[in-house]
Design a protein around this motif. Sequence first.
Motif, mmCIF file in Angstrom:
data_model
loop_
_atom_site.group_PDB
_atom_site.id
_atom_site.type_symbol
_atom_site.label_atom_id
_atom_site.label_comp_id
_atom_site.label_asym_id
_atom_site.label_seq_id
_atom_site.Cartn_x
_atom_site.Cartn_y
_atom_site.Cartn_z
ATOM 1 N N MET A 206 -28.483 15.024 -0.469
ATOM 2 C CA MET A 206 -27.523 14.266 0.175
ATOM 3 C C MET A 206 -26.608 13.437 -0.928
ATOM 4 S SD MET A 206 -29.902 12.385 3.232
ATOM 5 C CE MET A 206 -31.310 12.004 2.353
ATOM 6 N N VAL A 207 -27.290 13.025 -2.094
ATOM 7 C CA VAL A 207 -26.616 11.990 -2.751
ATOM 8 C C VAL A 207 -25.361 12.948 -3.422
ATOM 9 C CG1 VAL A 207 -26.373 11.465 -5.358
ATOM 10 C CG2 VAL A 207 -28.220 10.530 -3.358
ATOM 11 N N GLY A 208 -25.673 14.407 -3.778
ATOM 12 C CA GLY A 208 -24.640 15.204 -4.214
ATOM 13 C C GLY A 208 -23.371 15.480 -3.362
ATOM 14 N N ASN A 209 -23.736 15.591 -2.054
ATOM 15 C CA ASN A 209 -22.737 16.079 -0.968
ATOM 16 C C ASN A 209 -21.842 14.726 -1.037
ATOM 17 O OD1 ASN A 209 -23.643 18.462 -0.783
ATOM 18 N ND2 ASN A 209 -24.987 17.973 1.008
ATOM 19 N N THR A 210 -22.632 13.632 -0.670
ATOM 20 C CA THR A 210 -22.116 12.266 -0.583
ATOM 21 C C THR A 210 -20.964 11.896 -1.896
ATOM 22 O OG1 THR A 210 -23.797 11.234 0.766
ATOM 23 C CG2 THR A 210 -22.169 9.500 -0.212
ATOM 24 N N ARG A 211 -21.479 12.036 -3.024
ATOM 25 C CA ARG A 211 -20.601 11.999 -4.257
ATOM 26 C C ARG A 211 -19.397 12.798 -4.129
ATOM 27 N NH1 ARG A 211 -24.194 12.382 -7.851
ATOM 28 N NH2 ARG A 211 -24.425 10.195 -8.594
ATOM 29 N N GLU A 212 -19.632 14.098 -3.532
ATOM 30 C CA GLU A 212 -18.491 14.885 -3.603
ATOM 31 C C GLU A 212 -17.289 14.523 -2.697
ATOM 32 O OE1 GLU A 212 -17.538 19.706 -3.002
ATOM 33 O OE2 GLU A 212 -19.584 19.079 -3.288
ATOM 34 N N GLY A 213 -17.882 14.365 -1.611
ATOM 35 C CA GLY A 213 -17.197 13.850 -0.334
ATOM 36 C C GLY A 213 -16.222 12.653 -0.538
ATOM 37 N N ILE A 214 -17.098 11.582 -1.050
ATOM 38 C CA ILE A 214 -16.294 10.477 -1.382
ATOM 39 C C ILE A 214 -15.208 10.434 -2.438
ATOM 40 C CG2 ILE A 214 -16.522 7.914 -2.292
ATOM 41 C CD1 ILE A 214 -18.973 7.916 -0.698
ATOM 42 N N ARG A 215 -15.786 11.317 -3.643
ATOM 43 C CA ARG A 215 -14.545 11.217 -4.806
ATOM 44 C C ARG A 215 -13.434 12.239 -4.087
ATOM 45 N NH1 ARG A 215 -15.271 10.128 -9.547
ATOM 46 N NH2 ARG A 215 -13.785 10.946 -11.168
ATOM 47 N N ASP A 216 -13.575 13.362 -3.497
ATOM 48 C CA ASP A 216 -12.499 13.979 -3.012
ATOM 49 C C ASP A 216 -11.689 12.892 -2.228
ATOM 50 O OD1 ASP A 216 -13.479 16.181 -4.106
ATOM 51 O OD2 ASP A 216 -14.023 17.332 -2.307
ATOM 52 N N GLN A 217 -12.105 12.296 -1.287
ATOM 53 C CA GLN A 217 -11.253 11.239 -0.241
ATOM 54 C C GLN A 217 -10.734 10.338 -1.142
ATOM 55 O OE1 GLN A 217 -13.832 8.756 1.975
ATOM 56 N NE2 GLN A 217 -12.005 8.463 3.470
ATOM 57 N N LEU A 218 -11.381 9.783 -2.078
ATOM 58 C CA LEU A 218 -10.894 8.708 -3.038
ATOM 59 C C LEU A 218 -9.667 9.212 -3.729
ATOM 60 C CD1 LEU A 218 -13.935 6.860 -4.177
ATOM 61 C CD2 LEU A 218 -11.957 6.095 -2.414
#
Length: 282
Positions: A206-218
């Motif tokens: 979950m943390v890995g998916n969240t990190r990747e998704g948020i970073r891509d968005q930012l």
Amino acid sequence: MKPLAKSYLMMALAAALTVTGCASGPTGEQAQTAASNRVIEAYNVPDLLAQAAPAVVESLENNVPDSVSQAERQRLRDAVYDVYAPETLQAGVAERLRERAAEADRKPALASAADKLAAPLATRMIELESAAGSDDFAEGFRAFVDQPATEARKQRLRIIDGLADDMEVISLQTEFNVTLLRGMINGRNAVVDPAQQASDSRVEQMVGNTREGIRDQLEQRVPLMLLYVYRDVDDATLQQYADLQAESDMTWTNQALRQAITETLAAAGERIPDQMNAGTGA
């Protein structure tokens, strides 16, 4: 986590070259305490830290199953607000920032950065970033993004890309959300049956998916938002501020501050189960 931090290096997603001190600024304990506090205040870190508890509580409301009693939910909310108390977090960030300066032999860099952040150019630019949290920001930003991408605009965007990197904007925003996600999971695991708890492997997923998704968005949005925030700043001033943030004392301080914030929030999140037990006298 749902929310994206509003202030310092982060804005709504996100937040003078005249230096009042010298590069070999004061390094005594009292001076370092003052320097760390000045950096934190200059970047509006208290406003960021104040978002932690409400963000985790909101996420818990959406993730704790209905089988958990209202009394247990209240104990969990109380524990979250206790461990993420803004004053406690701020003290933790300041202490870790000073520790990093001492361990890395960068006390003069911290003092120098504090002076630069107090100068007119930095205070003006940081104040502009705070406008990103205003109610009418989103509408104006959408209209701005729709404007043609002229060569002059592309040039300013290149400056801003470097500025965002030096200020650790995307890294801080990403880790802020990921760290609070871990805190939410710690809280949820503390009130659900063992069969409903998230395993270590599931947490990392979950943390890995969240990190990747948020970073891509930012990475997509932060440069454009900064471009809009600084839209009335002339090119020379924008470049001057980018040059300021690229100086070694500033890049070190920005990185150390991001790490101090992340570590402080992580430590707070790990205390949630113990704080719940303390609340019952266990």
